[in-house]
Design a protein around this motif. Structure first.
Motif, short mmCIF file in Angstrom:
data_model
loop_
_atom_site.label_atom_id
_atom_site.label_comp_id
_atom_site.label_asym_id
_atom_site.label_seq_id
_atom_site.Cartn_x
_atom_site.Cartn_y
_atom_site.Cartn_z
N ARG A 132 17.65 105.87 12.28
CA ARG A 132 16.43 106.33 13.43
C ARG A 132 15.87 105.52 13.72
O ARG A 132 15.14 104.84 12.98
CB ARG A 132 16.18 108.00 13.29
N LEU A 138 19.54 101.01 15.77
CA LEU A 138 20.46 101.88 15.03
C LEU A 138 21.30 101.25 14.78
O LEU A 138 22.96 100.50 15.45
CB LEU A 138 20.64 102.85 16.46
N ASP A 175 11.66 106.73 5.35
CA ASP A 175 10.81 107.43 7.23
C ASP A 175 10.18 106.02 6.32
O ASP A 175 9.02 105.47 5.43
CB ASP A 175 10.37 108.63 7.16
N THR A 188 14.01 105.01 10.40
CA THR A 188 14.55 106.45 9.01
C THR A 188 15.30 104.92 8.72
O THR A 188 16.90 105.40 9.57
CB THR A 188 14.88 107.15 9.41
#
Length: 389
Positions: A132, A138, A175, A188
């Motif tokens: 994330r 990504l 996170d 994340t």
């Protein structure tokens, strides 16, 4: 992905294209932990498992799709009330799966090959992937410790977190807040690590030790048998052990390498061995210290340990008599009871029967427990798929 390092490293050496589905988050009664993986090559060959059978077919199809289009996919699977046999975990859990292509034209092919080869060789390895964050990050992967550490860019931060996890061991989703990544909304990460197997040291070359060696190997330990008597501590009697050492137990323990994952099983039940050995063991930061013997033996052993200066907090770490109460009689049954106690201590289990118990079968994070509760109450949104660039 590192869950299948030995097999996937061979696939990579053979030049195969393949996709790997990795469990990155679990909740509720999910059957496989984070890091569990299923891989499919371009010929349709599959290895591994992500759910023990619940969603294998759907994940297999995702792997085929990812091989076709070269785009990683992040997918969530949960329980389906409408049809218990539909795609979903009928056990009531929730799993999130990341499917990654490892093809010959993939930009990260060499990185994955290096990580898989390192893990297959038994070397300390960490593989971090962004699941994330900003679109341009990504799917970004980092293999540590090959890549340098730093703090100047988001990728440097990913590297630093991978190296930190490598030191601690384990596999988890992490996170990182916005102020720690220079990325709006933060990141994340899913970080997998592989470190050398933890040690089990079995003191006392008796028939119970031979059964415990086999149980320890089944649990993934590097198992050493130590006894001061050369006639008993032989490779012929312990063919499944990684090492058989002839030495006084306390001297060997003080000289060998241990860490916070090491388990020590004292089966000698002889005071001249036990007391100096346990005096050293109970002052070391190891994961488990257990000692065999009757309750009378334990009471005498505890008295002797107090006489040599051990205090209540140190004695409280001693698991004695060793093992869980299974009514064990044979060496194999006793080994099972010891192995069960080690697993319960490592995983936070109670050792009580699951039948009639209200304790969760699989322990997860608080946020995933809340998500599972929401799904059970039919308040959660339907599972979503997200493309990972």
């Amino acid at each position: 992905m590192l869950d299948l390092a030995a097999e996937l490293s061979k696939w990579a050496e053979e030049g195969r294209d393949f996709a790997v589905a990795t469990v990155v988050s679990v909740g509720g009664s999910a059957p496989r932990p984070p890091g569990a993986a299923l891989a499919v090559d371009s010929a349709g060959t599959a290895i591994g498992s992500v759910s023990g059978g619940c969603v294998e077919g759907a994940v297999y199809d995702l792997c085929v799709q990812v091989l076709d289009d070269g785009e990683p996919v992040l997918e969530t699977f949960g329980y389906s009330d409408e049809d218990a046999f539909a795609v979903g975990l009928t056990c009531g859990g929730v799993i999130q799966i990341l499917v990654t292509p490892v093809t010959r034209d993939a930009p990260d092919r060499e990185l994955y090959e290096a990580a898989l080869a390192s893990a297959a060789r038994g070397e300390p390895t960490a593989l971090a992937r962004v699941i994330r964050g900003p679109a341009e990050l990504l799917g970004t992967a980092v293999h540590a410790p090959d890549q340098g550490r730093g703090a100047g860019t988001p990728v440097d931060r990913v590297t630093a977190e991978a190296l930190a996890m490598l030191t601690a061991g384990g596999t988890r989703t992490l996170d990182i807040p916005e102020d720690g990544t220079q990325c709006p909304g933060g990141l994340t990460l899913f970080i997998e690590t592989r470190v050398p197997p933890p040690r089990m040291i079995v003191f006392g070359a008796i028939d119970f030790a031979a059964a415990l060696v086999r149980a320890g190997k089944l649990l993934g330990y590097h198992v050493t048998v130590c006894d001061a008597r050369p006639v008993f501590a032989t490779r012929a009697r312990f063919p499944d052990a990684d090492e058989v050492v002839v030495d006084w137990p306390d001297r060997y323990l003080r000289s060998t390498e241990t860490d916070a994952r090491t388990v020590l099983c004292v089966l000698t039940h002889d005071a001249k061995f036990d007391v100096p050995l346990l005096e050293a063991a109970l002052r070391m930061p190891v994961a488990y210290v257990g000692a065999m013997g009757s309750r009378r033996t334990h009471a005498d052993r505890e008295r002797r340990l107090r006489e040599v200066g051990l205090e209540d907090a140190e004695l409280a770490r001693l698991r004695s008599p060793i093992g869980l109460d299974l009514g064990a009689r044979t060496p194999e049954e006793t080994a099972l009871s010891i192995a069960a106690e080690i697993v319960a201590l490592r995983r936070g289990g109670t050792g009580t029967p699951l039948t009639g118990s209200e304790t969760p079968i699989h322990r997860g994070t608080a946020e995933w427990a809340a998500l599972t509760a929401a799904i059970t109450a039919e308040e959660a949104p339907a599972p979503e798929s997200a493309k990972v660039a």
